[in-house]
Write a protein that holds these residues in place. Structure first.
Motif, PDB file in Angstrom:
ATOM      1  N   ILE A 423       0.840  -1.204   0.000  1.00 48.03           N
ATOM      2  CA  ILE A 423       0.000   0.000   0.000  1.00 48.03           C
ATOM      3  C   ILE A 423       0.870   1.246   0.000  1.00 48.03           C
ATOM      4  N   LYS A 424       1.922   1.219   0.814  1.00 43.77           N
ATOM      5  CA  LYS A 424       2.830   2.373   0.892  1.00 43.77           C
ATOM      6  C   LYS A 424       3.494   2.640  -0.451  1.00 43.77           C
ATOM      7  N   VAL A 573      -2.008   4.814   4.971  1.00 42.18           N
ATOM      8  CA  VAL A 573      -1.582   3.428   4.774  1.00 42.18           C
ATOM      9  C   VAL A 573      -2.127   2.546   5.894  1.00 42.18           C
ATOM     10  N   ALA A 576      -5.745   1.894   5.513  1.00 42.52           N
ATOM     11  CA  ALA A 576      -6.020   0.909   4.474  1.00 42.52           C
ATOM     12  C   ALA A 576      -5.743  -0.507   4.967  1.00 42.52           C
ATOM     13  N   PRO A 684     -10.200   4.539   4.889  1.00 42.11           N
ATOM     14  CA  PRO A 684      -9.053   5.068   4.130  1.00 42.11           C
ATOM     15  C   PRO A 684      -9.464   6.244   3.252  1.00 42.11           C
ATOM     16  N   ILE A 689      -5.192   6.313  -1.227  1.00 41.23           N
ATOM     17  CA  ILE A 689      -4.951   4.879  -1.373  1.00 41.23           C
ATOM     18  C   ILE A 689      -5.443   4.407  -2.725  1.00 41.23           C
ATOM     19  N   GLN A 692      -8.380   1.167  -3.483  1.00 38.11           N
ATOM     20  CA  GLN A 692      -9.342   0.876  -2.420  1.00 38.11           C
ATOM     21  C   GLN A 692     -10.697   0.628  -3.084  1.00 38.11           C
TER      22      GLN A 692
END
Length: 798
Positions: A423-424, A573, A576, A684, A689, A692
């Motif tokens: 995700i990062k 992050v 999420a 999130p 993100i 998502q």
């Protein structure tokens, strides 16, 4: 009424006066005088000037050494958890000792205490004559000041056997020095000060040092509430605490108490009638055991962890020895973070599912997100040395430096670190990866912080059940090994390992290998609870800690333990990750299927290691994280498989995190969830993100510019398409692709088709009626969360 010693200013005349006293006693008695033991011959060869010079330089440092006191450990509500001490002592002021107790001790030990100096000639001679007539020692010859000196010397000797022997030696030298110290104390302090110190330093037998500890131990009352009968018994103890110990020798103790009562009657302190009445009475004991240490206390392994944590804290002393002395003799008040209700829930849950003598260890740790405060630590093997009863002193739920256990691999709970890294790095949550039964991945295809792995080996992880194509939601929910192997291949090893380390996990270099995502690193429940608390705290890692504040013996703050936190993940992050891990606790997830869902929002992750030697369940709400573990281990703690064992009375054909460790977590959390605020996770930010899964907003009828803003705010990339026939006014959005309401990943391109203001002609095909987006709705299906170390062919389970 206290008065100061008239010989306080020890002038040359005063010195000669004290010397004269000693010479007179020695001359009158001619040999040992009832405990003073200063013979005339011993002084005859010492010049008066030499003796006077010696007495002018009397030492006064004995009073400066504080008496060892016991330390009390409090829970988060201020209730006592445990007591630590080398000597069971609680110092009290003289005003906090019952007057009858003070009278009793003075009557039997030194009835002219307030009338003489350091040495009582009259009392010494009287004691000598009385004792000679009784063919034994009935009355003491040493003054209370002298006895206080002796007890102080013994106390300050610590564990030094030579110094203890010197303080008790029946020699002229010891008696001489003892009297010199006594004169020094009489010069500098009041009689009340000396009596107070004497009552605090004296040993009363059965582990009780000082009058307060003795009163509470033998009679369960504070010293200020002692009665005549109780006071007489305690006053009689100081002469010989072992011989007159009422718990071992009640007959001897009663006889000695009656001697005290008779002496008090002779001196007119009590009446004849009162003395007779009390002499006929029983001992009246109401003993309260004084527990010392962590055995059999609430949260015994929390207590053990607390001790080791503080012994490692340099602000409490330069060396471990200094810190131990402070903790066990400093009379501290240690305010801990333990919540007794949570500890009880943790203890009950662990012991309901794993028996002490099972070939397995159950453990549970609870940590508060945002503070790192440890609320509970529990394990199935109780504290003790009896292996036949399953006891141990190894603390399996904390890091090695605090408990000596090497820990156990945490299985697929490590997949969360790969998820966070993905995700990062901007990998969309909607990313779909085909996950077959087995994949073959060259080790060299995995990047570390130092470049590609230098290995020619191939990693071939497997799934236990189920194959298919998964996105990050479904792949995590079903804990699919081959999905995460390929995801880790995309993220590389550097970011996941760094994230794990930033969350407090010690990852050795040997574990920076492709099977990292399957949890090959040895760890423990406390560390994992602290790591997952980071997700709950929206990316803020707080070092787990068991203590909030320490007060010294005077009630002043000695040390404060504020949260030590750092933001190790962007909030978006962490949000999420929480959104993905909620799927484990929602319909279709392993937690939900096994009854682990709470009545408030929660998230979780299962873990099972290779050969089913350990199973885990890590779950959390926004305000509490808990890690449950069952590890197969023989009586020595060596890892063995859980498969084919009876654990907690239940046969395990094949162990899984959701079915074995999960119920421990669920039972404990269900018991305390009423204590937890019902708070939801933060959804999130769709603009932060990518991928998502959200609904495409309905922008039909909006102008293209306004519709683009709405789509952008929802996390999509707007795109203006061609004009189409529509009844809507020209310039308004007729429809989109993907269509309104479709669940797709944020970051998806959404094309707006614009009305040309003319209705669609009959028989013509609609320009965009069939235009749809590719839905990335999470799939459902069986999966597993196993891991493997070695070649990484994980065989884990749910």
């Amino acid at each position: 009424m206290a008065r100061r010693n008239p010989h306080r200013d020890l002038t040359a005349g005063g010195v000669v006066s004290h010397l004269g006293v000693m010479l007179a006693v020695s001359a009158l008695v001619g040999l040992l005088v009832a405990g003073i033991a200063i013979p005339f011959a011993a002084l005859a060869g010492v010049g008066a000037r030499t003796t006077a010079d010696s007495l002018k330089n009397l030492p006064a440092d004995l009073e400066t050494a504080p008496l060892a006191q016991r330390t009390k450990i409090l829970d988060v509500h201020g209730k006592r958890l445990a007591t630590w001490y080398d000597q069971n002592r609680v110092n009290v002021r003289l005003d906090d000792v019952a007057l009858i107790m003070r009278k009793a001790i003075v009557s039997i030990e030194d009835y002219r205490f307030y009338e003489h100096g350091a040495l009582d000639i009259k009392g010494t001679l009287r004691a000598f004559i009385t004792n000679q007539a009784s063919s034994g020692v009935v009355q003491g010859g040493s003054s209370i000041t002298q006895q206080m000196v002796k007890q102080t010397l013994i106390n300050q000797a610590g564990n030094n056997k030579k110094k203890i022997a010197a303080a008790q030696a029946d020699t002229y030298e010891r008696k001489w020095n003892e009297l010199r110290y006594a004169i020094a104390f009489e010069r500098k302090h009041s009689k009340d000060w000396i009596l107070e110190r004497y009552l605090n330093v004296a040993y009363f037998g059965d582990g009780a040092y000082g009058i307060e500890a003795a009163a509470r131990h033998y009679f369960s009352v504070p010293a200020k509430k002692l009665t005549l009968r109780q006071a007489a018994l305690l006053a009689g103890l100081v002469k010989n605490p072992t011989k007159y110990d009422p718990t071992d020798n009640p007959g001897e103790a009663r006889a000695r108490r009656n001697v005290v009562l008779e002496r008090m009657r002779e001196l007119g302190v009590i009446t004849d009638q009162r003395a007779a009445q009390m002499s006929r009475a029983g001992l009246g004991l109401r003993t309260t055991p004084s527990r010392n240490g962590c055995v059999d206390v609430t949260g015994e392994f929390f207590c053990d962890y607390l001790r080791e944590y503080l012994l490692a804290d340099p602000q409490l002393g330069r060396t471990v020895k200094d810190r131990r002395r402070l903790l066990f003799a400093g009379g501290l008040t240690i305010k801990t973070t333990l919540d007794p209700a949570m500890q009880k829930a943790a203890d009950t849950a662990v012991r309901d599912h794993v028996n002490p003598t099972d070939q397995a260890i159950g453990g549970l740790a609870m940590v508060e997100p945002g503070t790192g405060e440890v609320r509970a630590l529990a394990q199935s093997r109780p504290m003790g040395a009896d292996r036949a009863k399953g006891q141990t002193y190894l603390n399996y739920v904390v890091p090695r430096e605090y408990g000596d256990s090497g820990g156990f691999p945490a299985g697929s709970t490590f997949k969360a670190f790969v998820l966070a890294a993905a995700i990062k790095q901007g990998i969309p949550l909607s990313t779909r990866i085909n996950a077959p039964q087995e994949v073959f991945l060259p080790n060299s295809s995995f990047e570390t912080c130092d470049g590609p792995l230098r290995s020619t080996d191939t990693w071939s992880p497997q799934n236990s059940t189920g194959t298919g194509t998964y996105d990050l939601y479904s792949g995590t929910r079903d804990s699919v090994n081959t999905f995460f192997a390929q995801l880790e291949q995309r993220t590389g090893l550097c970011d996941p390992v760094t994230i794990a380390k930033d969350m407090g996990i010690q990852v050795p270099d040997n574990d920076i290998v492709p099977p990292f995502t399957l949890g090959v690193t040895n760890t423990n429940p406390l560390t994992m609870a602290g790591a997952y608390a980071t997700f709950a705290a929206r990316g803020q890692f707080c070092e787990p800690r068991p203590v909030d504040q320490i007060l010294d013996a005077d009630g002043k703050v000695l040390a404060d333990y504020a949260p030590r936190c750092s933001q190790v993940l962007p909030t978006a992050v962490a949000d999420a990750v929480n959104d993905v891990l909620r799927g484990v606790q929602e319909p279709g997830g392993f937690g939900y299927q096994n009854g682990l869902a709470l009545n408030q929002p929660s998230a979780g992750k299962t873990g099972t290691i290779n050969d089913n030697k350990a199973v885990w369940f890590l779950g959390y709400t926004p305000n509490l994280a808990a890690a449950a573990m069952i590890a197969g281990a023989n009586s020595l703690g060596h890892p063995i498989t859980l498969n084919g064992q009876y654990v907690g009375g239940q046969y395990i054909a094949r162990a899984f995190g959701s079915t074995q460790a999960g119920p421990i977590w669920g039972q404990a959390m269900h018991a305390i969830e009423g204590m937890l605020p019902d708070v939801n996770f933060v959804r999130p930010d769709p603009t932060a993100i990518t991928g998502q899964i959200v609904d495409v907003p309905d922008v039909t009828g909006s102008l293209a510019a306004d519709a683009a803003d709405e789509l952008r705010n929802a996390g999509f990339v707007p795109n203006v398409g061609r004009y189409v026939d529509s009844r809507l006014p020209k310039g308004q959005v007729a429809y989109t692709s993907p269509v309104a309401g479709a669940r797709v990943g944020t970051g998806t391109l959404v094309t707006m088709f614009i009305s040309d203001g003319t209705p669609k002609k009959s028989g013509s095909s609609g320009g965009g009626s069939s235009a749809t987006g590719t839905s990335s709705t999470p799939t459902t299906g069986p999966g597993n969360n196993g891991n493997g170390k070695g070649n990484g062919n994980g065989r884990g389970g749910r």
